[in-house]
Design a protein around this motif. Structure first.
Motif, PDB file in Angstrom:
ATOM      1  N   THR A 131     -18.072  15.782  43.002  1.00  0.00           N
ATOM      2  CA  THR A 131     -17.720  16.471  41.751  1.00  0.00           C
ATOM      3  C   THR A 131     -16.934  17.754  42.021  1.00  0.00           C
ATOM      4  OG1 THR A 131     -19.827  17.683  41.742  1.00  0.00           O
ATOM      5  CG2 THR A 131     -19.775  15.572  40.576  1.00  0.00           C
TER       6      THR A 131
ATOM      7  N   GLU B 135     -14.052   3.482  33.822  1.00  0.00           N
ATOM      8  CA  GLU B 135     -15.282   2.990  33.207  1.00  0.00           C
ATOM      9  C   GLU B 135     -15.354   3.349  31.723  1.00  0.00           C
ATOM     10  OE1 GLU B 135     -18.960   1.347  32.377  1.00  0.00           O
ATOM     11  OE2 GLU B 135     -17.445   0.921  33.914  1.00  0.00           O
ATOM     12  N   HIS B 136     -14.979   4.564  31.374  1.00  0.00           N
ATOM     13  CA  HIS B 136     -15.055   4.952  29.962  1.00  0.00           C
ATOM     14  C   HIS B 136     -14.035   4.189  29.118  1.00  0.00           C
ATOM     15  CE1 HIS B 136     -17.625   8.221  31.394  1.00  0.00           C
ATOM     16  NE2 HIS B 136     -17.977   8.412  30.137  1.00  0.00           N
TER      17      HIS B 136
ATOM     18  N   GLU C 285     -14.272   7.359  36.668  1.00  0.00           N
ATOM     19  CA  GLU C 285     -14.859   7.687  35.369  1.00  0.00           C
ATOM     20  C   GLU C 285     -13.907   7.296  34.238  1.00  0.00           C
ATOM     21  OE1 GLU C 285     -18.165   8.260  35.346  1.00  0.00           O
ATOM     22  OE2 GLU C 285     -18.161  10.357  34.687  1.00  0.00           O
TER      23      GLU C 285
ATOM     24  N   ARG D 241     -13.440  10.418  41.867  1.00  0.00           N
ATOM     25  CA  ARG D 241     -14.467  10.255  40.822  1.00  0.00           C
ATOM     26  C   ARG D 241     -13.810  10.208  39.456  1.00  0.00           C
ATOM     27  NH1 ARG D 241     -19.983  11.810  39.479  1.00  0.00           N
ATOM     28  NH2 ARG D 241     -20.054  12.361  37.260  1.00  0.00           N
TER      29      ARG D 241
ATOM     30  N   ASP E 107     -24.188  13.739  36.550  1.00  0.00           N
ATOM     31  CA  ASP E 107     -23.167  13.200  35.660  1.00  0.00           C
ATOM     32  C   ASP E 107     -23.018  14.052  34.406  1.00  0.00           C
ATOM     33  OD1 ASP E 107     -22.542  11.119  37.342  1.00  0.00           O
ATOM     34  OD2 ASP E 107     -23.896   9.690  36.382  1.00  0.00           O
TER      35      ASP E 107
ATOM     36  N   TYR F  90     -12.197  14.382  31.809  1.00  0.00           N
ATOM     37  CA  TYR F  90     -13.243  14.581  30.807  1.00  0.00           C
ATOM     38  C   TYR F  90     -12.672  15.228  29.546  1.00  0.00           C
ATOM     39  CZ  TYR F  90     -16.479  13.368  34.542  1.00  0.00           C
ATOM     40  OH  TYR F  90     -17.144  12.705  35.540  1.00  0.00           O
TER      41      TYR F  90
ATOM     42  N   TRP G 203     -21.152  13.596  25.749  1.00  0.00           N
ATOM     43  CA  TRP G 203     -22.286  13.390  26.660  1.00  0.00           C
ATOM     44  C   TRP G 203     -23.341  14.423  26.255  1.00  0.00           C
ATOM     45  CZ3 TRP G 203     -17.133  14.062  28.038  1.00  0.00           C
ATOM     46  CH2 TRP G 203     -16.463  12.890  28.383  1.00  0.00           C
TER      47      TRP G 203
ATOM     48  N   ARG H  45     -19.561  16.039  33.507  1.00  0.00           N
ATOM     49  CA  ARG H  45     -18.857  15.638  32.286  1.00  0.00           C
ATOM     50  C   ARG H  45     -18.755  16.769  31.289  1.00  0.00           C
ATOM     51  NH1 ARG H  45     -22.181   9.889  32.194  1.00  0.00           N
ATOM     52  NH2 ARG H  45     -20.820   8.799  33.706  1.00  0.00           N
TER      53      ARG H  45
END
Length: 841
Positions: free
Chosen positions: A197, A55-56, A52, A48, A179, A128, A138, A183
């Motif tokens: 997660t 994508e970020h 993540e 994950r 999410d 994160y 977030w 995060r």
């Protein structure tokens, strides 16, 4: 704007080492040479994490970095996510043994960036944490900040980080999104986290488990000795367990082992008291209490330790959790929690307006925290972050919250459960902001809370952020200590008439919220402002609901108009998905009760030159007013219009019950006769019983007498009670609330009920020689009228005292007749007189 500038400055500081050796350019002009590499045996959370990060970075730079698994390409610069053979081959030393499950390292090595940590959640948190350093936030589900940087460079890194607390749970409905929770690096049971997660910290059961441990429905009939001895009898109703009974230990261990088999995901098992009092008073339990300094936590911790000892032999990885809560909050003198025991200390009586170490009402809890911290280095806290009676009510606790999460860490706390408005549908006041700030501070208590609040408000309210910040500051000035504020206090069960919710505040708040609505730049933001304004509208509606006496009736000024306003408010709340206005009651329950109860009630007024007494027969036959004629000051508590059961609450009243611990008989009172405004006689009847109550006005005293008769064919258990709630005024200093009486045996008692460093509420049952010798007085040392209660010792078998400083200062003086098993035709009486003490004495 200030928050945006602060974020830009933070990003610049992060990027400042570009000119240093080891700086990396991850993207340039929307393109990247980098790939993201994970190991072939990567954990679900590491997979994950890699996705993540990909994508970020795509959202930030426009570049999509490829995801690679297994071997590292010879020439390509890489971002290593998680430990892998390829990373090990790089020869970079990372302190995995120090990072645990949730810690991580950020490190640059040559052209490579390394994000690696504990396989359970540490690597994911590292991603994160890295994105956080790049300015990603977030704030709430659907409200994020992902900076746009087609060219992205990072300086040399060599950072290791671990969370401040091993257990981090924000118990707000709005905080449970998977999410958002992952995060913001939360790991508590309520968060919707799964294997992807890295799971979460899971309990079974969560809390208040004694009657699941030893179920009464299974054992009480044949083994009442397993349960609390209370007042000489074994009881299940509002009771606990007999913790010194060896069979209770055996059954408890069996139950825990069964739970472990049935719930392998749970690593913490709750062995904790039920959510009421009712501790066991048997000789063995009392003996343990005395050995441990006379505290009720002694038997509990001895029992929990013995369970934990046996569980450790078969399940060494399991923790046993118990509460230091209510009657068990004081630590024992000798016994210490075992290493596999977690104590959760609960500051249920604390003022939530002020940092605990700065508020006189909170000295008691701070002392408890220090005492527990001295005997365990594994302390958890169950903290409170909402008004459980009124989820929508303004709750200015952010100063306290920002100060006390770091304070907990200083005192060695290792886990925090932060309980807020958790009902389906959510909607608690400032729930998104409070959840976000709590999550940030749970990971790193050293963050600047004001900057975090500004960041959130700028993102959530956009162009309306400035007036919303002004409203936030106005609200908190109501409770901040002088000279910064008005110095009001705040508790988790308070009503809308609290002094800080005064008309001047409401008018200014409404003006600021109107500015925010005008500044809102989208329908989404306008709805957010409108939902925030519901808190102020809720206060206004509650104030309008307050009953007053006029023209022989007791009720609100405009019942029909009020019902229309309330119906519109309910519809508005439902449009935001809100299902509960308070912890235990649905919105529809409130609407039904509102429609049924909010109406005028007939009242009778008795008057003489010194006193005015108002009686509402339909409301339990209670006196709602004992007032000085000269000043109009009412010594009886004026109940909160928002309380469940309103207006059938408080005042001075009498009732019949099936014994001291039996259920109250449900009876309806009716006026029987009134004599020239000086005397009122009431009657009530039910299955097998008839009550008569006389309220007569003397020169400066109210005489009351209640008589119960068995009108049925069979004997009935009966005890009569008379109670009166004394409350001087909402805005008076609770530390000056006092009690005076001379007991039948012993020295006179005359002192303030508040003692610095002691509890802010209490209760006592006085028997035999402990009883007042026919009179006691609740009063306030400011000089407002006190309440005198006189009675005949021959009739009053027990005297009960309850008092609280949480919210409006309150003392309840209670009398009980003897318990009787009345035969048909037999009667029992209880008289109680009330007078006002001039000058508060």
């Amino acid at each position: 704007m200030a928050a945006i500038m602060q974020a830009i400055l933070a990003a610049l500081l992060f990027l400042a080492p570009l000119c240093q050796a080891g700086s990396l350019t991850l993207a340039r002009g929307g393109r990247s040479d980098y790939a993201i590499l994970i190991g072939g045996q990567a954990s679900p959370s590491e997979r994950r994490a890699a996705a993540e990060l990909q994508e970020h970075l795509r959202q930030m730079t426009g570049a999509t970095l490829p995801l690679l698994t297994g071997a590292a390409p010879a020439s390509q610069p890489l971002i290593f996510v998680g430990r892998s053979p390829a990373l090990d081959a790089l020869g970079v030393a990372l302190p995995y043994d120090q990072l645990g499950d949730e810690g991580y390292a950020l490190k640059t090595s040559g052209r490579h960036l390394i994000i690696a940590g504990g396989r359970l959640r540490g690597t994911m948190y590292g991603v994160y944490g890295f994105l956080d350093r790049l300015g990603c936030r977030w704030f709430a589900p659907g409200v994020t900040r992902i900076p746009k940087r087609p060219t992205l460079a990072v300086g040399a890194l060599d950072i290791t980080e671990k969370p401040a607390f091993e257990y981090r749970e924000t118990f707000f409905t709005e905080a449970w999104d998977q999410d958002w929770s992952a995060r913001n690096r939360l790991n508590g049971q309520s968060h919707k986290l799964d294997e992807s997660t890295g799971g979460k910290v899971q309990y079974y059961p969560f809390v208040h488990s004694f009657f699941e441990l030893v179920p009464p429905e299974k054992y009480f009939k044949d083994h009442p000795e397993y349960f609390s001895l209370i007042d000489g009898e074994r009881r299940v109703e509002r009771g606990q367990l007999c913790l010194t009974n060896p069979d209770v230990l055996r059954i408890g261990v069996e139950s825990v082992r069964r739970w472990i088999r049935q719930h392998p995901e749970a690593k913490i098992i709750s062995v904790s008291q039920n959510d009421w009092q009712g501790w066991c008073e048997c000789d063995n339990c009392r003996r343990v209490e005395e050995q441990e300094g006379g505290v009720h936590s002694g038997p509990v911790l001895h029992y929990v330790n013995r369970v934990a000892e046996q569980i450790e032999r078969t399940n060494p990885g399991i923790l046993i959790d118990t509460l230091a809560y209510w009657y068990t909050e004081r630590p024992p003198r000798h016994v210490r929690p075992r290493p596999n025991v977690r104590i959760r200390l609960c500051p249920i009586g604390a003022c939530e307006a002020h940092p605990y170490e700065q508020c006189p009402y909170n000295r008691f809890f701070v002392n408890l925290l220090k005492e527990w911290s001295r005997i365990t280095n594994q302390l958890y806290i169950w903290h409170y972050n909402t008004n459980f009676s009124h989820y929508l009510l303004p709750f200015p606790d952010f100063d306290e919250l920002a100060a006390d999460i770091p304070m907990y860490q200083r005192h060695g706390v290792v886990g925090l459960f932060l309980q807020g408005a958790y009902a389906p549908g959510g909607g608690g006041e400032n729930a998104h902001l409070r959840s976000y700030l709590m999550a940030r501070l749970l990971w790193n208590p050293n963050l600047n809370p004001e900057r975090e609040i500004d960041d959130f408000l700028d993102a959530y309210y956009e162009k309306a952020a400035k007036p919303m910040r002004a409203y936030f500051d106005l609200l908190h000035r109501q409770v901040r200590m002088p000279p910064r504020g008005a110095g009001h206090h705040l508790w988790i069960f308070v009503h809308p008439r609290m002094p800080f919710l005064n008309r001047a505040f409401l008018d200014e708040a409404r003006a600021l919220l109107a500015k925010a609505e005008a500044a809102a730049n989208s329908d989404v933001v306008r709805r957010r402002v409108d939902q925030a304004r519901m808190s102020i509208d809720y206060v206004d509606l509650s104030h309008a609901r307050q009953f007053v006496v006029r023209g022989g009736t007791y009720g609100p000024a405009d019942p029909e108009g009020l019902k229309r306003r309330f119906a519109a408010f309910v519809a508005r709340a439902k449009s935001y998905g809100i299902e509960y206005f308070s912890e235990a009651r649905k919105v529809d329950d409130h609407a039904e009760a509102f429609a049924r109860r909010i109406r005028p009630y007939r009242v009778y007024t008795l008057e003489n030159p010194s006193l005015r007494v108002t009686v509402a027969p339909e409301l339990g036959g209670r006196m709602i007013e004992i007032a000085q004629r000269a000043t109009g000051q009412n010594a009886l508590r004026v109940p909160d219009a928002g309380s469940w059961g309103y207006p059938d609450l408080s005042g001075a009243w009498a009732f019949a019950a099936a014994g001291y611990h039996g259920k109250t008989y449900e009876l309806k009172w009716d006026p029987e006769a009134e004599t020239a405004g000086k005397e009122l006689r009431l009657t009530a009847s039910g299955p097998g019983l008839r009550l008569r109550r006389t309220i007569a006005l003397g020169e400066a005293v109210v005489h009351t007498e209640t008589e119960v008769e068995n009108t049925g064919a069979d004997p009935l258990p009966v005890a009569l009670a008379a109670r009166a709630d004394y409350s001087p005024a909402d805005d008076l200093d609770g530390t000056q609330l006092a009690l005076r009486y001379r007991p039948v045996e012993g020295a006179a008692f005359d002192r303030a009920l508040f003692v610095p460093g002691e509890e802010t509420n209490g209760a006592a049952t006085l028997r035999a020689g402990e009883r007042p010798a026919g009179e006691w007085v609740a009063y306030h040392r400011s000089g407002v009228p006190g309440l005198i209660n006189r009675f005949a010792l021959a009739q009053a078998e027990r005297c009960t005292l309850q008092w609280t400083l949480r919210g409006a200062p309150l003392v309840t003086l209670g009398l009980w007749s003897r318990e009787a098993n009345l035969r048909p035709g037999e009667k029992l009486s209880l008289a109680a007189d009330y007078a006002l003490s001039p000058g508060g004495r």
